[in-house]
Motif scaffolding. Structure first.
Motif, mmCIF file in Angstrom:
data_model
loop_
_atom_site.group_PDB
_atom_site.id
_atom_site.type_symbol
_atom_site.label_atom_id
_atom_site.label_comp_id
_atom_site.label_asym_id
_atom_site.label_seq_id
_atom_site.Cartn_x
_atom_site.Cartn_y
_atom_site.Cartn_z
ATOM 1 N N ASN A 193 -20.664 25.776 -24.890
ATOM 2 C CA ASN A 193 -22.124 25.763 -25.067
ATOM 3 C C ASN A 193 -22.561 25.117 -26.373
ATOM 4 O O ASN A 193 -23.749 25.126 -26.687
ATOM 5 N N ASP A 194 -21.618 24.612 -27.135
ATOM 6 C CA ASP A 194 -21.924 23.975 -28.416
ATOM 7 C C ASP A 194 -22.742 24.913 -29.329
ATOM 8 O O ASP A 194 -23.826 24.579 -29.795
ATOM 9 N N VAL A 195 -22.170 26.095 -29.553
ATOM 10 C CA VAL A 195 -22.818 27.114 -30.393
ATOM 11 C C VAL A 195 -22.596 26.767 -31.854
ATOM 12 O O VAL A 195 -21.484 26.432 -32.271
ATOM 13 N N SER A 196 -23.638 26.858 -32.625
ATOM 14 C CA SER A 196 -23.564 26.551 -34.053
ATOM 15 C C SER A 196 -22.785 27.634 -34.794
ATOM 16 O O SER A 196 -22.879 28.823 -34.481
ATOM 17 N N THR A 228 -17.581 31.258 -25.731
ATOM 18 C CA THR A 228 -18.206 30.052 -25.170
ATOM 19 C C THR A 228 -18.647 29.075 -26.254
ATOM 20 O O THR A 228 -19.483 28.207 -26.001
ATOM 21 N N ARG A 229 -18.096 29.202 -27.436
ATOM 22 C CA ARG A 229 -18.501 28.360 -28.574
ATOM 23 C C ARG A 229 -18.327 26.868 -28.284
ATOM 24 O O ARG A 229 -19.209 26.066 -28.572
ATOM 25 N N ASP A 230 -17.210 26.501 -27.712
ATOM 26 C CA ASP A 230 -16.942 25.085 -27.459
ATOM 27 C C ASP A 230 -17.721 24.559 -26.245
ATOM 28 O O ASP A 230 -18.162 23.419 -26.241
#
Length: 136
Positions: A52-55, A48-50
């Motif tokens: 949820n905008d995960v750092s 879900t990196r893209d």
């Protein structure tokens, strides 16, 4: 009296080794669960990196914790193996597992009784050398 004390000491050593094994097994289970939890958390973050905008720093931090957890798991597994070896040593089974089985000549331990022959030959040569030294 001495036999009973030795037997109690050996029994205590075996019990201690068994307790260590059980403790190490529990530690391995805890470490394994921690690693599985970290892996699933890392998988979810990467998935879900893209969305949820995960750092990237959060993912890197989690990877570092995962590597530490895996290192701890390996350490605990090695400690478990050492505890198992300690138990086998306490039981007197370690030497047998390594292939060491002491046998006497008359139990079929050596072929053609070579060790007995060498002792006999040695004693004969000693006798011969003593008799020769007496002649001169």
């Amino acid at each position: 009296m001495f036999y009973r004390e030795t037997e109690k000491l050996a029994t205590g050593e075996i019990k201690s080794a068994v307790y260590k094994i059980n403790l190490q097994r529990q530690r391995v289970v805890v470490a394994r669960q921690k690693v599985q939890g970290l892996r699933s958390r890392l998988y979810e973050l990467e998935k879900t990196r893209d969305v949820n905008d995960v750092s990237i720093f959060e993912i890197s931090n989690l990877r570092g914790r995962l590597y530490e957890g895996e290192s701890n798991l390996i350490t605990q597994m090695v400690s478990l193996k050492l505890a198992e070896v300690s138990l086998r040593k306490s039981q007197g089974m370690l030497a047998l597992e390594c292939g060491f089985e002491p046998k006497l000549c008359n139990e079929g331990g050596c072929k053609e009784a070579r060790c007995c022959k060498s002792e006999i030959q040695m004693s004969k040569s000693e006798t011969n050398s003593k008799s020769k030294s007496r002649m001169f």
